[in-house]
Write a protein that holds these residues in place. Structure first.
Motif, PDB file in Angstrom:
ATOM      1  N   UNK A 189      -1.928  17.607   5.801  1.00  0.00           N
ATOM      2  CA  UNK A 189      -2.177  16.406   5.008  1.00  0.00           C
ATOM      3  C   UNK A 189      -0.971  15.481   4.954  1.00  0.00           C
ATOM      4  N   UNK A 190       0.190  15.959   5.388  1.00  0.00           N
ATOM      5  CA  UNK A 190       1.389  15.121   5.403  1.00  0.00           C
ATOM      6  C   UNK A 190       1.672  14.552   6.793  1.00  0.00           C
ATOM      7  N   UNK A 191       0.896  14.962   7.795  1.00  0.00           N
ATOM      8  CA  UNK A 191       1.189  14.529   9.158  1.00  0.00           C
ATOM      9  C   UNK A 191       1.121  13.011   9.296  1.00  0.00           C
ATOM     10  N   UNK A 192       0.096  12.410   8.698  1.00  0.00           N
ATOM     11  CA  UNK A 192      -0.048  10.964   8.802  1.00  0.00           C
ATOM     12  C   UNK A 192       1.026  10.209   8.049  1.00  0.00           C
ATOM     13  N   UNK A 193       1.348  10.640   6.839  1.00  0.00           N
ATOM     14  CA  UNK A 193       2.367   9.940   6.049  1.00  0.00           C
ATOM     15  C   UNK A 193       3.744  10.069   6.701  1.00  0.00           C
ATOM     16  N   UNK A 194       4.064  11.246   7.197  1.00  0.00           N
ATOM     17  CA  UNK A 194       5.359  11.423   7.863  1.00  0.00           C
ATOM     18  C   UNK A 194       5.449  10.549   9.113  1.00  0.00           C
ATOM     19  N   UNK A 195       4.327  10.409   9.826  1.00  0.00           N
ATOM     20  CA  UNK A 195       4.322   9.560  11.017  1.00  0.00           C
ATOM     21  C   UNK A 195       4.485   8.089  10.632  1.00  0.00           C
ATOM     22  N   UNK A 196       3.895   7.687   9.516  1.00  0.00           N
ATOM     23  CA  UNK A 196       4.093   6.314   9.038  1.00  0.00           C
ATOM     24  C   UNK A 196       5.571   6.023   8.804  1.00  0.00           C
ATOM     25  N   UNK A 206       0.846  -1.194   0.000  1.00  0.00           N
ATOM     26  CA  UNK A 206       0.000   0.000   0.000  1.00  0.00           C
ATOM     27  C   UNK A 206       0.881   1.242   0.000  1.00  0.00           C
ATOM     28  N   UNK A 207       0.611   2.157  -0.935  1.00  0.00           N
ATOM     29  CA  UNK A 207       1.298   3.439  -1.005  1.00  0.00           C
ATOM     30  C   UNK A 207       0.360   4.520  -0.475  1.00  0.00           C
ATOM     31  N   UNK A 208       0.801   5.266   0.526  1.00  0.00           N
ATOM     32  CA  UNK A 208      -0.017   6.331   1.111  1.00  0.00           C
ATOM     33  C   UNK A 208       0.562   7.679   0.681  1.00  0.00           C
ATOM     34  N   UNK A 209      -0.290   8.503   0.067  1.00  0.00           N
ATOM     35  CA  UNK A 209       0.107   9.835  -0.404  1.00  0.00           C
ATOM     36  C   UNK A 209      -0.831  10.853   0.225  1.00  0.00           C
ATOM     37  N   UNK A 210      -0.313  11.706   1.080  1.00  0.00           N
ATOM     38  CA  UNK A 210      -1.090  12.720   1.793  1.00  0.00           C
ATOM     39  C   UNK A 210      -2.185  12.081   2.658  1.00  0.00           C
ATOM     40  N   UNK A 212       0.432  -8.367   6.691  1.00  0.00           N
ATOM     41  CA  UNK A 212       1.752  -8.722   6.183  1.00  0.00           C
ATOM     42  C   UNK A 212       2.090  -8.088   4.851  1.00  0.00           C
ATOM     43  N   UNK A 213       1.409  -6.988   4.504  1.00  0.00           N
ATOM     44  CA  UNK A 213       1.707  -6.277   3.256  1.00  0.00           C
ATOM     45  C   UNK A 213       2.806  -5.240   3.508  1.00  0.00           C
ATOM     46  N   UNK A 214       3.449  -4.811   2.428  1.00  0.00           N
ATOM     47  CA  UNK A 214       4.426  -3.731   2.510  1.00  0.00           C
ATOM     48  C   UNK A 214       3.695  -2.393   2.607  1.00  0.00           C
ATOM     49  N   UNK A 215       4.205  -1.507   3.440  1.00  0.00           N
ATOM     50  CA  UNK A 215       3.608  -0.176   3.596  1.00  0.00           C
ATOM     51  C   UNK A 215       4.618   0.870   3.138  1.00  0.00           C
ATOM     52  N   UNK A 216       4.218   1.686   2.164  1.00  0.00           N
ATOM     53  CA  UNK A 216       5.055   2.745   1.608  1.00  0.00           C
ATOM     54  C   UNK A 216       4.379   4.093   1.873  1.00  0.00           C
ATOM     55  N   UNK A 217       5.168   5.126   2.067  1.00  0.00           N
ATOM     56  CA  UNK A 217       4.608   6.455   2.306  1.00  0.00           C
ATOM     57  C   UNK A 217       5.442   7.504   1.584  1.00  0.00           C
ATOM     58  N   UNK A 218       4.751   8.455   0.973  1.00  0.00           N
ATOM     59  CA  UNK A 218       5.408   9.587   0.321  1.00  0.00           C
ATOM     60  C   UNK A 218       5.503  10.716   1.333  1.00  0.00           C
ATOM     61  N   UNK A 253       8.271   3.229  10.621  1.00  0.00           N
ATOM     62  CA  UNK A 253       8.848   2.102   9.906  1.00  0.00           C
ATOM     63  C   UNK A 253       8.379   1.876   8.494  1.00  0.00           C
ATOM     64  N   UNK A 254       7.420   2.668   7.994  1.00  0.00           N
ATOM     65  CA  UNK A 254       7.018   2.532   6.598  1.00  0.00           C
ATOM     66  C   UNK A 254       8.177   2.933   5.690  1.00  0.00           C
ATOM     67  N   UNK A 255       8.215   2.359   4.495  1.00  0.00           N
ATOM     68  CA  UNK A 255       9.285   2.655   3.541  1.00  0.00           C
ATOM     69  C   UNK A 255       9.022   3.990   2.851  1.00  0.00           C
TER      70      UNK A 255
END
Length: 367
Positions: A257-264, A221-225, A243-249, A268-270
């Motif tokens: 809108x970036x607070x959640x992605x930065x926290x991911x 899963x890729x999370x953007x904003x 058990x999926x890979x978690x990616x964040x921009x 440990x998100x990629x």
């Protein structure tokens, strides 16, 4: 699967208090949906139901099957070729999915792209670039057809394949203004997917349920904003549990809108900045085949399947349960009842509406 069996499965999953996990346990225990349907009233009575459990009628199911046919959709069962292979590996996969669109798109490796509904112009551009690059690498994109990031990802991957997962029935599009986008997804070989009944209007509680399917269909899963408490973070949490890979921009610390992605990323998100980063992160797992346990027993090596249990066993289990969630193993250790007995008691309580099943195999009494 024959049409009679498909209709029986649909009756069972549409009956009161029968969710995906209970469905699987009923099939395991009774051997078929028809036998399980016959047993439901007695199971609910033994579980303490105050009234008769509502069982979906043959007429109700025929109306839903007719609605699906009229909409150009079909019901795909677990184990059939068009059922997403990776979805089988999650806790409680839907027994049946309503699918409208290309028959092959659900068989391919997929990547989910999710994010803010009120996405910035830069966020929507990033979603489009990400989706286009992922599609060109041979992946299908998965998202929820919402405004903002979801819509941008679907639009950019129409030519390479995309799957939109609904929170309501397939005939209850949300948001309504995406009717044209939904039509283009189907026209270009993509698919619209839902586990909910036709005619079901999506409620707030249905979106997290939808999100577990988005992550479950995908390899990552890729999370953007995403804001600090957004639905996209629910999808990321489901992905981690599955058990999926978690990616964040990453985004600007000044943009909520970036607070959640930065926290991911902090957790440990990629961190990713383009599609190549995502593909690099997925490459090590591409050779692994899913290991589904379709209609398998619920983690127990006790194959005994009693038709009834004694009052002492029920009393011990009820004493062990409360409003605080506990695991199956904890109940087994505390009560000493056999695994087959426990699973039957939990089925009874579930069908009576007295048990809350939570993620991670935890259960709690409804007080």
């Amino acid at each position: 699967m024959g049409e009679a069996s498909r209709a029986a499965w649909l009756r069972l999953i549409r009956s009161e208090n029968v969710g995906p996990i209970t469905f699987r346990e009923l099939i395991n225990h009774f051997g078929s949906a028809r036998a399980a349907l016959e047993a439901l009233p007695e199971l609910a009575r033994r579980g303490g139901a105050r009234g008769r459990i509502r069982i979906a009628s043959e007429a109700e199911v025929e109306r839903e099957l007719a609605a699906a046919r009229a909409a150009g959709a079909r019901f795909v069962a677990m184990g059939e070729a068009d059922y997403p292979a990776h979805l089988l590996t999650i806790e409680g996969p839907p027994p049946l999915l309503a699918v409208k669109g290309g028959p092959g798109v659900c068989r391919r490796h997929a990547v989910a792209i999710v994010g803010a509904r009120n996405a910035s112009l830069a966020g929507r551009k990033m979603a489009a670039l990400m989706a286009r690059g992922i599609g060109e690498a041979g992946f299908v994109t998965v998202s929820g057809l919402a405004r903002g990031i979801d819509a941008a990802a679907h639009e950019a991957s129409l030519d390479t394949g995309t799957i939109a997962v609904f929170a309501g029935g397939l005939d209850r599009l949300y948001p309504p203004e995406h009717e044209g986008l939904a039509a283009r997804i189907v026209e270009t070989g993509g698919a619209l997917v839902s586990e909910m009944p036709f005619g079901w209007e999506p409620r707030a509680r249905d979106f997290p349920r939808r999100n577990r399917l988005i992550s479950g269909i995908a390899l990552g899963v890729v999370v953007i904003e995403a804001a600090a408490r957004s639905g996209s973070l629910h999808t990321a949490r489901f992905a981690a549990e599955q058990g999926r890979e978690v990616f964040a921009v990453p985004g600007s610390p000044l943009d909520p809108r970036a607070e959640g992605t930065n926290e991911l990323i902090r957790n440990g998100a990629t961190l990713v900045a383009n599609a190549a980063h995502v593909i690099e992160g997925l490459t090590p797992i591409l050779g692994r085949r899913p290991d589904p346990t379709v209609l398998a027993t619920s983690g127990s090596d006790d194959l005994e399947r009693p038709l009834d249990v004694g009052d002492d066993a029920r009393r011990l289990v009820l004493e062990a349960l409360g409003p605080t969630p506990v695991t199956i193993d904890e109940i087994l250790r505390a009560t000493g009842v056999r695994a087959g007995e426990l699973h039957l008691i939990l089925m009874e309580l579930t069908l009576a509406g007295r048990l809350d099943r939570q993620s991670g195999g935890r259960v709690a009494l409804v007080m």
